[in-house]
Design a protein around this motif. Structure first.
Motif, short mmCIF file in Angstrom:
data_model
loop_
_atom_site.label_atom_id
_atom_site.label_comp_id
_atom_site.label_asym_id
_atom_site.label_seq_id
_atom_site.Cartn_x
_atom_site.Cartn_y
_atom_site.Cartn_z
N GLU A 105 0.78 -1.15 0.03
CA GLU A 105 0.04 0.07 0.06
C GLU A 105 0.91 1.11 -0.08
O GLU A 105 0.52 2.16 -0.68
N ILE A 106 2.04 1.32 0.65
CA ILE A 106 2.97 2.31 0.58
C ILE A 106 4.31 1.94 0.38
O ILE A 106 4.72 0.77 0.68
N ARG A 107 4.94 2.41 -0.58
CA ARG A 107 6.40 2.39 -1.08
C ARG A 107 7.31 3.17 -0.94
O ARG A 107 6.95 4.31 -1.60
N TRP A 108 8.17 3.09 -0.39
CA TRP A 108 9.34 3.95 -0.39
C TRP A 108 10.64 3.42 -0.94
O TRP A 108 11.32 2.31 -0.61
N THR A 109 11.11 4.08 -1.92
CA THR A 109 12.30 3.56 -2.80
C THR A 109 13.24 4.61 -2.84
O THR A 109 12.93 5.91 -2.61
N GLY A 110 14.45 4.75 -3.24
CA GLY A 110 15.56 5.38 -3.37
C GLY A 110 15.60 6.42 -2.32
O GLY A 110 15.67 5.86 -1.01
N ASP A 111 15.65 7.90 -2.51
CA ASP A 111 15.62 8.86 -1.51
C ASP A 111 14.53 8.87 -0.64
O ASP A 111 14.74 9.20 0.62
N GLN A 112 13.47 8.22 -0.88
CA GLN A 112 12.41 8.28 0.03
C GLN A 112 12.62 7.25 1.36
O GLN A 112 11.94 7.39 2.47
N VAL A 113 13.49 6.19 1.27
CA VAL A 113 13.88 5.51 2.19
C VAL A 113 14.39 6.34 3.53
O VAL A 113 15.35 6.77 3.32
N ASP A 114 13.73 6.18 4.69
CA ASP A 114 14.07 6.78 5.83
C ASP A 114 13.77 5.98 7.11
O ASP A 114 12.60 6.25 7.75
N LEU A 115 14.59 5.23 7.56
CA LEU A 115 14.30 4.62 8.90
C LEU A 115 13.90 5.35 10.14
O LEU A 115 13.45 4.90 10.91
N LYS A 276 22.51 -2.21 3.77
CA LYS A 276 22.06 -1.18 3.19
C LYS A 276 20.63 -1.18 2.69
O LYS A 276 20.12 -2.20 1.99
N VAL A 277 19.75 -0.40 3.13
CA VAL A 277 18.24 -0.57 2.77
C VAL A 277 17.91 0.08 1.47
O VAL A 277 18.44 1.06 1.11
N THR A 278 17.32 -0.64 0.73
CA THR A 278 16.97 -0.20 -0.77
C THR A 278 15.46 0.18 -0.78
O THR A 278 15.23 0.94 -1.90
N ALA A 279 14.76 -0.31 0.02
CA ALA A 279 13.24 0.07 -0.13
C ALA A 279 12.70 -0.43 1.33
O ALA A 279 13.02 -1.21 2.02
N ILE A 280 11.40 0.45 1.55
CA ILE A 280 10.70 0.03 2.55
C ILE A 280 9.13 0.11 2.02
O ILE A 280 8.58 1.06 1.30
N THR A 281 8.76 -0.97 2.35
CA THR A 281 6.89 -0.94 1.90
C THR A 281 6.23 -1.45 3.21
O THR A 281 6.51 -1.98 4.12
N MET A 282 5.03 -0.88 3.07
CA MET A 282 4.02 -1.14 4.27
C MET A 282 2.71 -1.02 4.00
O MET A 282 2.33 -0.22 3.03
N ARG A 283 1.95 -1.46 4.92
CA ARG A 283 0.61 -1.07 4.93
C ARG A 283 0.12 0.38 5.33
O ARG A 283 0.86 1.07 6.01
#
Ligand SMILES: Cc1cc2nc3c(=O)[nH]c(=O)nc-3n(C[C@H](O)[C@H](O)[C@H](O)COP(=O)(O)O)c2cc1C
Ligand SMILES: [Mn+2]
Length: 451
Positions: A105-115, A276-283
């Motif tokens: 439902e939510i996808r963070w890739t590239g520069d959007q990745v922020d833990l 190294k984190v490349t993407a974060i996806t979530m509900r």
């Protein structure tokens, strides 16, 4: 069977085993304090609905704080846990690939990745920082492509960097080293907030080369639905709350620790691989799950218990078919000490069991053997057997050094331990001398209520 974590939480709530905490809490210590307390008072699991500094996030803690919660997660009765677990662990069901799922439902890739936008929790007073403690890691063997599931803690290092503490004698650690030998990183997905069968399945002590998604499928009685990651060639549960995709950095190590570990003590800083984190996806409105470890009993103990007890039970059964019960003890962190009761058929066979169990490499340091008239779950009866059925000069076996996966701080060097076994079974001859004194008719006393 629960469809996903949310389905399970609805069930828990109906059983009075989930408490929603409306009061705003800090990610540093406050969430863990609640988890410590609920672990000490036998539950319930806690859903923190307001987390300071992380609007829109909820944090789930102590989901397996007690054995009762593990039993609920498997849908079995607490007093039948080992029995049922043994059957379910053998009933493998392959996962099913689906094209997409709520985790996208939510996808963070590239520069959007922020833990730093995730509510990562700092647990113990001397922990060096916030850790992800109950992410299920999914990796693939660099040669065969066979998947592995396990849980390894991850320290927050930066917006797209985490440590990944997976030692070489764990399957994921082995895969990381295999990839490094080929001068490559290992692609690893971390699923947070999945249905209980996947978490419990990840703790099964099955040999290298077995995909624990098949075990999880057996535990839940239906295939786990998997979907492909965005940036790496790994499949993840389609209805996970959060998935962190990443690749290990070959050759790089980072100081990881101190950290309050399962023996109930702090481990010193270790040199851990880096992801190294490349993407974060979530509900939408994701639930971030965290787990407590430290002094037993916590969910880092309850979750380990049945995987370990199953391995021990199966091993004893090969030697003595008349194995009655197996108890990984809470004070022994559910790893270091096991009490086993058997119906002995020859004088010295308890010693064979001791040697076999100490060789398993699952962290066992002490094996206590008792007869089948001793309740292994009752510390008084076990101590009584030690007091009346064994002589220390001949009934104790001490192994000076074995390789062992343990964080026991008394060990002389990492992954090396001395170990011992105590044969507190009574000698077979003159058995009458060891018989328990019993009074006839206790069950007929009606004027006192029993426990
Ligand atoms: C809450 C929790 C946290 C854990 N953290 C770690 C960890 O940080 N490092 C580790 O090596 N094992 C950790 N474990 C144990 C491993 O996940 C477990 O031994 C697993 O079965 C290993 O899988 P494998 O047999 O496929 O290697 C943890 C277990 C639980 C339940
Ligand atoms: Mn494995």
């Amino acid at each position: 069977m629960f469809e996903d974590l949310r389905g399970y939480l609805t069930h828990l709530e109906s059983q009075g085993q989930l408490l929603r905490v409306a009061e705003p809490v800090e990610v540093k210590y406050e969430i863990a304090a609640g988890m410590r307390k609920t672990s000490d008072i036998e539950g319930p699991a806690l859903l923190f609905e307001q987390v300071k500094g992380f609007p829109g996030w909820r944090v789930l803690g102590g989901l397996f704080a007690t054995r009762k919660l593990v039993a609920l997660g498997l849908g079995v009765k607490e007093d039948q846990l080992l029995d049922r677990y043994l059957t379910l662990e053998d009933q493998r069901i392959a996962p099913e690939l689906v094209s997409t799922g709520p985790v996208k439902e939510i996808r963070w890739t590239g520069d959007q990745v922020d833990l730093s936008k995730l509510p990562l929790v700092t647990h113990a007073g001397k922990d060096c920082g916030p850790y992800i403690t109950i992410g299920v890691q999914i990796g693939k063997d660099p040669e065969t492509g066979v998947r592995n599931l396990s849980i390894h803690r991850m320290l927050l290092l930066g917006k797209d960097r985490l440590s990944l503490w997976a030692p070489a004698d764990h399957h994921l650690g082995r895969m990381i080293l295999m990839a490094e030998e080929k001068k490559r990183g290992l692609e690893v997905a971390t699923a947070i907030g999945v249905d209980p069968a996947i978490i419990i399945g990840s703790q099964a002590k099955v040999p290298y080369g077995i995909d624990e998604f098949h075990v999880a499928g057996g535990l839940r009685g239906a295939p786990v639905k998997l979907t492909k990651c965005e940036t790496i060639d790994v499949e993840v549960p389609a209805s996970a709350e959060i998935v962190i995709e990443g690749v290990t950095v070959p050759g790089e190590r980072v100081a990881d620790g101190p950290y309050g570990e399962y023996p109930g003590c702090y481990s010193e800083a270790k040199q851990a691989p880096v992801l190294k984190v490349t993407a974060i996806t979530m509900r939408q409105n994701p639930i971030y799950q965290t787990a407590l470890t430290g002094m037993p009993v916590t969910e880092n103990h309850t979750l380990i218990e049945y995987g370990n007890a199953a391995v021990v039970y199966r091993e004893v059964k090969k030697i003595v078919p008349e194995v009655k019960a197996v108890h990984m003890t809470p004070g022994g962190t559910f790893r270091h000490h096991v009490v086993v009761s058997i119906k002995k058929r020859s004088q010295e066979e308890a010693r064979n069991v001791i040697l076999a169990l100490l060789s398993l490499g699952i962290g066992l340091k002490q094996v206590t053997m008792v007869d089948d008239d001793i309740n292994v779950f009752d510390p008084l009866e076990v101590e009584w057997a030690l007091s009346t059925r064994m002589q220390p000069d001949k009934d104790i076996i001490i192994i000076p050094r074995i390789a062992c996966s343990t964080l026991d701080p008394s060990c002389p060097a990492p992954r090396i331990t001395a170990a011992w076994g105590i044969d507190a079974t009574a000698p077979m001859k003159e058995r009458w001398r060891f018989e328990k004194v019993e009074i006839p008719g206790v069950d007929k006393v009606k004027y006192l209520k029993g426990k």
